[in-house]
Design a protein around this motif. Structure first.
Motif, short mmCIF file in Angstrom:
data_model
loop_
_atom_site.label_atom_id
_atom_site.label_comp_id
_atom_site.label_asym_id
_atom_site.label_seq_id
_atom_site.Cartn_x
_atom_site.Cartn_y
_atom_site.Cartn_z
N LEU A 156 -36.91 2.30 15.73
CA LEU A 156 -38.10 1.94 14.97
C LEU A 156 -38.26 0.43 14.86
O LEU A 156 -39.37 -0.10 14.92
N GLU A 157 -37.14 -0.27 14.72
CA GLU A 157 -37.19 -1.74 14.62
C GLU A 157 -37.78 -2.34 15.89
O GLU A 157 -38.62 -3.24 15.83
N SER A 158 -37.35 -1.83 17.03
CA SER A 158 -37.87 -2.33 18.31
C SER A 158 -39.33 -1.95 18.50
O SER A 158 -40.14 -2.74 19.00
N ILE A 159 -39.67 -0.72 18.10
CA ILE A 159 -41.06 -0.26 18.21
C ILE A 159 -41.98 -1.16 17.39
O ILE A 159 -43.06 -1.55 17.84
N LYS A 160 -41.53 -1.50 16.20
CA LYS A 160 -42.34 -2.36 15.33
C LYS A 160 -42.61 -3.70 16.01
O LYS A 160 -43.74 -4.20 16.00
N ASP A 161 -41.57 -4.28 16.61
CA ASP A 161 -41.74 -5.56 17.31
C ASP A 161 -42.73 -5.43 18.45
O ASP A 161 -43.52 -6.34 18.71
N ILE A 162 -42.69 -4.27 19.14
CA ILE A 162 -43.56 -4.07 20.30
C ILE A 162 -45.01 -3.89 19.88
O ILE A 162 -45.91 -4.59 20.36
N VAL A 163 -45.27 -2.93 18.98
CA VAL A 163 -46.66 -2.57 18.66
C VAL A 163 -47.36 -3.57 17.76
O VAL A 163 -48.60 -3.57 17.68
N THR A 164 -46.60 -4.41 17.05
CA THR A 164 -47.24 -5.40 16.18
C THR A 164 -47.37 -6.77 16.84
O THR A 164 -47.94 -7.69 16.26
N ALA A 165 -46.84 -6.90 18.06
CA ALA A 165 -46.94 -8.17 18.78
C ALA A 165 -48.40 -8.44 19.15
O ALA A 165 -49.12 -7.53 19.57
N VAL A 189 -46.00 15.44 12.38
CA VAL A 189 -44.95 14.70 11.67
C VAL A 189 -45.13 14.94 10.18
O VAL A 189 -46.20 15.32 9.71
N SER A 190 -44.08 14.68 9.43
CA SER A 190 -44.14 14.92 7.99
C SER A 190 -44.87 13.79 7.28
O SER A 190 -44.95 12.66 7.77
N THR A 191 -45.42 14.12 6.12
CA THR A 191 -46.07 13.08 5.31
C THR A 191 -45.05 12.05 4.86
O THR A 191 -45.38 10.87 4.70
N ARG A 192 -43.82 12.49 4.68
CA ARG A 192 -42.75 11.57 4.29
C ARG A 192 -42.54 10.51 5.38
O ARG A 192 -42.33 9.33 5.08
N THR A 193 -42.60 10.94 6.64
CA THR A 193 -42.44 10.01 7.76
C THR A 193 -43.55 8.98 7.77
O THR A 193 -43.32 7.79 7.95
N LEU A 194 -44.79 9.43 7.56
CA LEU A 194 -45.93 8.51 7.55
C LEU A 194 -45.83 7.52 6.41
O LEU A 194 -46.16 6.33 6.57
N ARG A 195 -45.37 7.97 5.27
CA ARG A 195 -45.21 7.06 4.13
C ARG A 195 -44.11 6.03 4.44
O ARG A 195 -44.22 4.86 4.06
N TYR A 196 -43.07 6.49 5.11
CA TYR A 196 -41.98 5.57 5.49
C TYR A 196 -42.48 4.54 6.50
O TYR A 196 -42.15 3.35 6.39
N TYR A 197 -43.29 4.99 7.45
CA TYR A 197 -43.86 4.06 8.42
C TYR A 197 -44.71 2.99 7.72
O TYR A 197 -44.74 1.83 8.15
N ASP A 198 -45.39 3.40 6.68
CA ASP A 198 -46.18 2.46 5.89
C ASP A 198 -45.26 1.46 5.19
O ASP A 198 -45.49 0.24 5.21
N GLU A 199 -44.18 1.96 4.61
CA GLU A 199 -43.24 1.10 3.87
C GLU A 199 -42.62 0.02 4.75
O GLU A 199 -42.46 -1.12 4.33
N ILE A 200 -42.26 0.38 5.98
CA ILE A 200 -41.59 -0.58 6.85
C ILE A 200 -42.59 -1.41 7.67
O ILE A 200 -42.20 -2.28 8.45
N GLY A 201 -43.89 -1.12 7.50
CA GLY A 201 -44.91 -1.93 8.13
C GLY A 201 -45.21 -1.63 9.58
O GLY A 201 -45.86 -2.43 10.26
N ILE A 202 -44.77 -0.47 10.03
CA ILE A 202 -45.02 -0.14 11.44
C ILE A 202 -46.36 0.59 11.61
O ILE A 202 -46.98 0.52 12.67
N LEU A 203 -46.81 1.26 10.55
CA LEU A 203 -48.11 1.96 10.59
C LEU A 203 -48.72 1.95 9.20
O LEU A 203 -48.43 2.80 8.36
N LYS A 204 -49.57 0.96 8.98
CA LYS A 204 -50.27 0.84 7.70
C LYS A 204 -51.58 1.62 7.75
O LYS A 204 -52.21 1.71 8.81
N PRO A 205 -51.99 2.23 6.63
CA PRO A 205 -53.29 2.92 6.62
C PRO A 205 -54.42 1.90 6.73
O PRO A 205 -54.23 0.72 6.44
N ALA A 206 -55.58 2.36 7.16
CA ALA A 206 -56.74 1.47 7.28
C ALA A 206 -57.17 0.98 5.89
O ALA A 206 -57.58 -0.17 5.72
#
Length: 254
Positions: free
Chosen positions: A62-71, A14-31
């Motif tokens: 992505l909105e649904s995924i966030k609800d699932i993986v952060t539950a 995946v692109s670095t831009r995608t990972l940064r976006y995932y961080d921004e929306i709170g679905i995948l934060k860095p350690a």
């Protein structure tokens, strides 16, 4: 092992831009973020990214995924088993479509005969799988597994002639609904014609028809935002208009 954005992106494809976006929306934060300001990901984040990509492959937003993986109740192992089942279903569908294409190629080359039923098997299975994916849970809860399974079986056995008929009927239904909506009268002649066309369309998929089930489905068009979005795509309020027309048609107007 730890990864920077660049290394994790390369690892996962995946692109670095995608990972940064995932961080921004709170679905995948860095350690953590190191002293140089670089995002650093550990094994936990790698595992979560894998889950995210599985869900994305299955078409989940992505909105649904966030609800699932952060539950708090999220179970990674159970999710993986679910992914496996879905992927096997997808594999079966793809294999059926590939076999369908192979047969069609052989047919066009004069190497074999192919029945009309075989031509549509792959497409009908895709239709069933798509419906299950989008609405299966709600429909099964409302009408029961037996009813839904019988409906799916009826679709699987649909002939090419029936398929052509129901496709043409669906087009006629949409066009007539658009015209009826302009009248603003769900009890009018045109709106009641729409309700009757809708009943005819349902009989291609339902083993048994009842006024209560028909009206219940119409109410679902309003209650479920996915159905509402489908009918309201061209003109907001169409789902409610169709619901009202069907309730009047069935005599179950509240």
């Amino acid at each position: 092992m730890e990864y920077t954005v660049q290394k994790l992106g390369s690892l996962a494809g995946v692109s670095t831009r995608t990972l940064r976006y995932y961080d921004e929306i709170g679905i995948l934060k860095p350690a953590r973020t190191n002293s140089s300001g670089y995002r650093i990901y550990g094994q936990k984040e790698v595992d979560r990214l894998q889950q995210i990509l599985f869900y994305r492959e299955l078409g989940v937003s992505l909105e649904s995924i966030k609800d699932i993986v952060t539950a708090p109740s999220f179970d990674g192992a159970a999710a993986l088993r679910g992914h496996r089942e879905k992927l096997l279903e997808k594999k079966e569908q793809l294999e059926l479509l590939i076999a369908n294409v192979d047969k069609t190629i052989a047919l066009t080359e004069g190497r074999m005969n192919m029945s009309n039923k075989e031509k549509f098997d792959g497409f009908k299975k895709k239709m069933i799988d798509d419906n299950e994916k989008k609405y299966g849970k709600e429909i099964r809860e409302k009408y029961g597994n037996d009813t839904v399974n019988k409906s799916n079986a009826k679709l699987k056995n649909m002939t090419q002639e029936q398929y052509n008929e129901v496709t043409a009927l669906e087009v006629q239904l949409k066009l007539t609904l658009a015209e009826a909506f302009k009248t603003g009268d769900p009890a009018g002649e045109l709106a009641q014609k729409v309700a009757d066309l809708h009943k005819q369309w349902l009989t291609y998929y339902w083993n048994e028809y009842s006024k209560e089930a028909h009206a219940g489905l119409a109410q679902m068009y309003v209650d479920d935002e996915r159905f509402t979005a489908y009918y309201d795509k061209e003109q907001p309020g169409t789902a409610e208009f169709l619901r009202d027309a069907i309730e009047i048609y069935t005599g179950l107007k509240k």
